[in-house]
Enzyme design. Structure first.
Site, PDB file in Angstrom:
ATOM      1  N   ARG A  32       0.623  -1.383   0.148  1.00  0.00           N
ATOM      2  CA  ARG A  32      -0.092  -0.030  -0.108  1.00  0.00           C
ATOM      3  C   ARG A  32       0.901   1.490  -0.124  1.00  0.00           C
ATOM      4  O   ARG A  32       0.600   2.212  -0.572  1.00  0.00           O
ATOM      5  CB  ARG A  32      -0.939   0.157   1.470  1.00  0.00           C
ATOM      6  CG  ARG A  32      -2.192  -0.675   1.141  1.00  0.00           C
ATOM      7  CD  ARG A  32      -2.651  -0.930   2.644  1.00  0.00           C
ATOM      8  NE  ARG A  32      -3.602  -1.938   2.598  1.00  0.00           N
ATOM      9  CZ  ARG A  32      -4.763  -1.961   1.989  1.00  0.00           C
ATOM     10  NH1 ARG A  32      -5.261  -0.748   1.546  1.00  0.00           N
ATOM     11  NH2 ARG A  32      -5.626  -2.760   1.990  1.00  0.00           N
ATOM     12  N   THR A  33       1.637   1.213   0.984  1.00  0.00           N
ATOM     13  CA  THR A  33       2.616   2.752   1.125  1.00  0.00           C
ATOM     14  C   THR A  33       3.570   2.858  -0.337  1.00  0.00           C
ATOM     15  O   THR A  33       3.804   3.821  -0.725  1.00  0.00           O
ATOM     16  CB  THR A  33       3.223   2.517   2.491  1.00  0.00           C
ATOM     17  OG1 THR A  33       2.406   2.318   3.366  1.00  0.00           O
ATOM     18  CG2 THR A  33       3.962   3.920   2.741  1.00  0.00           C
ATOM     19  N   ARG A  58      11.388   2.276   4.067  1.00  0.00           N
ATOM     20  CA  ARG A  58      10.481   1.532   5.222  1.00  0.00           C
ATOM     21  C   ARG A  58      11.521   0.703   5.684  1.00  0.00           C
ATOM     22  O   ARG A  58      12.266  -0.279   4.905  1.00  0.00           O
ATOM     23  CB  ARG A  58       9.416   0.922   4.614  1.00  0.00           C
ATOM     24  CG  ARG A  58       8.488   0.565   5.767  1.00  0.00           C
ATOM     25  CD  ARG A  58       7.288  -0.198   5.127  1.00  0.00           C
ATOM     26  NE  ARG A  58       6.273  -0.694   6.217  1.00  0.00           N
ATOM     27  CZ  ARG A  58       5.262   0.015   6.478  1.00  0.00           C
ATOM     28  NH1 ARG A  58       5.145   1.080   6.070  1.00  0.00           N
ATOM     29  NH2 ARG A  58       4.332  -0.476   7.309  1.00  0.00           N
ATOM     30  N   HIS A 102       5.684   6.954  11.335  1.00  0.00           N
ATOM     31  CA  HIS A 102       5.146   6.731  10.061  1.00  0.00           C
ATOM     32  C   HIS A 102       4.482   8.101   9.546  1.00  0.00           C
ATOM     33  O   HIS A 102       3.456   8.297   9.499  1.00  0.00           O
ATOM     34  CB  HIS A 102       3.962   5.475   9.875  1.00  0.00           C
ATOM     35  CG  HIS A 102       3.638   5.175   8.546  1.00  0.00           C
ATOM     36  ND1 HIS A 102       4.111   5.708   7.423  1.00  0.00           N
ATOM     37  CD2 HIS A 102       2.624   4.282   8.146  1.00  0.00           C
ATOM     38  CE1 HIS A 102       3.670   5.153   6.265  1.00  0.00           C
ATOM     39  NE2 HIS A 102       2.775   4.216   6.650  1.00  0.00           N
ATOM     40  N   LYS A 108      23.284  -9.945   2.833  1.00  0.00           N
ATOM     41  CA  LYS A 108      24.757 -10.057   2.701  1.00  0.00           C
ATOM     42  C   LYS A 108      25.579  -9.292   3.644  1.00  0.00           C
ATOM     43  O   LYS A 108      26.717  -9.430   3.828  1.00  0.00           O
ATOM     44  CB  LYS A 108      24.922  -9.482   1.584  1.00  0.00           C
ATOM     45  CG  LYS A 108      24.601 -10.044   0.214  1.00  0.00           C
ATOM     46  CD  LYS A 108      25.199  -9.673  -1.284  1.00  0.00           C
ATOM     47  CE  LYS A 108      24.505 -10.050  -2.209  1.00  0.00           C
ATOM     48  NZ  LYS A 108      24.603  -9.021  -3.429  1.00  0.00           N
TER      49      LYS A 108
END
Ligand SMILES: [Zn+2]
Lengths: 152, 311
Positions: free
Chosen positions: B59-60, B109, B137, B88
C-alpha cells in the site's frame, strides 16, 4: 570507634570520588574507570556514614577523569563529587553534571532500535530529565529511566 | 506570514513539525489535488525517487510510486532490499550511500526503530520515512490530518475517538501528537492492557487537553466527529486466548452507527481485518478508502516540497 571515624588513607596525587551510592553502584564506577586496566592503587570504601546516610568513596592514585568518565558517573551517581588531589591536598572540587546529550555512553534500552542492530552505529540519547533520570533516544524516540540504563 | 522552506528536509517524525509546518503540508496537498493531469505531469520531471523497502508494504509503496509518477518523476525500486544487501551483511549506512548516488529523494521503510533518522543523517538527500519499525510513519499521520480537515472543514475543536490497540499502534500515538496542536477532545477506547501509553497521556495532560478512557465503543460513538479504528494485531498478545477475547470486542458494524453525528466519519489506516464490518461500507460514515487515497496528494506535496520544486 564509631563508623564516622573510619578514614581511608590519603592519596598523594589523583582523584577522590565522594558521595557515591554506597553499595550496588560502586562496582559500576569501577567498570567505568576501568580499574582492571589501572596500574595505580585504588582505594574503595563502602557504607561510610555521610551527611545524608551511607555513602561510598573511591580514591584513585595518579588519575584524572575524562569528560566521558564524568558523564558516566553522573548517570549512576548524580550526587557524586570529585576532588582533584595534588600533593595530598584538594586543589579542585567538582560536582558531576550530566550533559544534555549522551553520545556512545549509554545503550538505547529498546532492543529493536537501529543503534542496537546496525554495526558501528553510535547511540545518542537526549537527557529529558535528571531527577529522576529520563533519557530519550535520538533515533527510535524510546524513553527510559535509570533502571534500564546500560553503560557502554 | 512565515516562509516555509522544506527543500532538502527529511520527513522522519511527526514530532519534528510545528503546527504551522503541518498546515503548510496540508495546504500544499490541497493545491496538488487541484492540479489538472497535464499540469501535474511536469512538476517533478527529471527527478528520481528511490523506494527502499526493507519490509514489504504494498500500500505505502504504491501510494508513493503513484504520487511520483503522477508528477512526472521516475521511481527506482529496491524491492528486494532485504535480500540484496541486508542479508549479505551490508550496513544500512552503506546501502543509503549507494542509493543516494542514484536518486534525488529516498523513501524508506525499515523494520528497525529509528532507522529513518539514522538514514537521514547518512545522506544529504531528503529521506522520507515510510515507516520505521514501531516508531514513526509521518506521512500516514499527515494524510490522517488531511482527511480530518477535508471531512470536518477544520482541525480545531473536534472530538476524536481512537479505538483498538492503542498501546502498540504507532498511528494513534502520532495522530494524538499531531491533533494535540489543536483543542481536540480525545476518547480512547481499548481493553485496559492495550490503552494509550503513559507518555502519550502525559503529553495531552501537559497541554491541558480533554481526554477520557473507555472500554466500550458504544459509549462514545454518538459524541464524536471522527471514529478512528485500528487493527488488533495477534502478535501483540503473549496469550492466544487473550487475543481471541479482545479481537471481537472492538468490531464496528453498520447498526452501531445509528444516532451518530451527521458529519461523523469512520477512519482506519488499513488494511482492516474484521474490526470494520462490510455493513459500515454501506453507510455514509465510512471514509477509510478516501482516507487512503488522500495519501497521494500528501505524498505529492512532500515530494515537491522536499525536492524544492514547491515552497
Ligand atoms: Zn533507540
Amino acid at each position: 570507634m564509631t563508623e564516622s571515624e573510619y578514614t581511608i588513607q590519603k592519596i598523594k596525587n589523583g582523584t577522590v570520588i565522594d558521595h557515591l551510592p554506597y553499595l550496588t553502584h560502586l562496582w559500576l564506577v569501577g567498570k567505568i574507570l576501568k580499574f582492571h586496566k589501572l596500574d595505580e592503587p585504588v582505594l574503595i570504601a563502602s557504607k561510610l556514614k555521610g551527611e545524608n546516610g551511607y555513602k561510598g568513596v573511591i580514591k584513585v592514585e595518579n588519575k584524572a577523569l575524562t569528560q566521558d568518565e564524568y558523564n558516566k558517573i553522573a548517570i549512576i551517581a548524580p550526587d557524586a563529587t570529585v576532588n582533584i588531589i595534588e600533593n595530598y591536598r584538594v586543589v579542585d572540587k567538582k560536582k558531576v553534571e550530566l550533559p544534555d546529550v549522551l553520545e556512545g555512553i549509554v545503550k538505547c534500552a529498546n532492543e529493536g532500535c537501529i543503534t542496537n542492530n546496525e554495526r558501528w552505529a553510535k547511540s545518542k540519547l537526549n537527557v529529558l530529565d535528571r531527577k529522576p533520570l529520563e533519557l530519550k533516544c535520538h533515533y527510535c524516540e524510546h524513553t527510559f529511566g535509570r533502571d534500564n540504563v546500560y553503560i557502554l | 506570514m512565515t516562509e516555509h522552506n522544506f527543500e532538502g528536509r527529511d520527513i522522519v517524525s511527526i514530532n519534528d513539525f510545528s503546527r504551522e509546518e503541518l498546515e503548510h503540508v496540508l495546504k500544499t496537498a490541497k493545491s496538488m489535488e487541484a492540479l489538472t493531469r497535464k499540469e501535474g505531469h511536469t512538476f517533478l520531471e527529471g527527478y528520481v525517487m528511490a523506494a527502499l523497502f526493507f519490509e514489504p508494504s504494498t500500500r505505502t509503496r504504491m501510494s508513493f510510486e503513484s504520487s511520483m509518477n503522477k508528477l512526472g518523476g521516475k521511481v527506482i525500486n529496491v524491492t528486494d532490499a532485504k535480500v540484496s544487501s541486508a542479508v549479505k551483511g551490508e550496513t544500512l549506512y552503506d546501502t543509503i550511500k549507494m542509493v543516494e548516488s542514484y536518486s534525488d529523494v529516498i523513501v524508506m521503510r525499515h523494520n528497525k526503530d529509528g532507522a529513518a533518522r539514522f538514514a537521514a543523517e547518512a545522506t544529504g538527500k531528503p529521506v522520507i520515512n515510510a515507516g520505521d519499525g514501531k516508531n514513526q510513519h509521518p506521512t500516514q499521520t499527515m494524510l490522517d490530518m488531511y482527511s480530518i480537515q477535508k471531512t470536518q472543514g477544520k482541525l480545531d475543536g473536534l472530538t476524536i475517538a481512537m479505538v483498538g490497540d492503542l498501546k502498540y499502534g504507532r498511528t494513534v500515538h502520532s495522530l494524538a501528537t499531531a491533533m494535540s496542536h489543536y483543542n481536540t477532545k480525545f476518547r480512547f477506547v481499548s481493553p485496559s492492557f492495550l490503552q494509550m501509553p503513559d507518555y502519550s497521556i502525559k503529553e495531552l495532560e501537559e497541554k491541558g487537553l480533554d481526554y477520557s478512557l473507555h472500554k466500550d465503543m458504544n459509549e462514545v460513538i454518538k459524541d464524536v466527529d471522527v471514529l478512528y479504528m485500528t487493527r488488533v494485531q495477534k502478535e501483540r498478545f503473549s496469550d492466544a486466548s487473550e487475543y481471541e477475547k479482545a479481537k471481537d470486542m472492538y468490531i464496528l458494524t453498520g447498526n452501531m452507527l445509528e444516532g451518530a453525528k451527521g458529519n461523523m466519519k469512520v477512519m482506519h489506516p488499513l488494511p482492516r481485518v474484521n474490526e470494520i464490518q462490510p455493513s459500515v461500507d454501506q453507510t455514509a460514515y465510512h471514509y477509510y478508502f478516501d482516507q487512503a487515497a488522500n495519501g497521494v496528494p500528501i505524498r505529492q506535496a512532500l515530494l515537491a516540497l522536499t525536492l524544492g520544486v514547491m515552497r
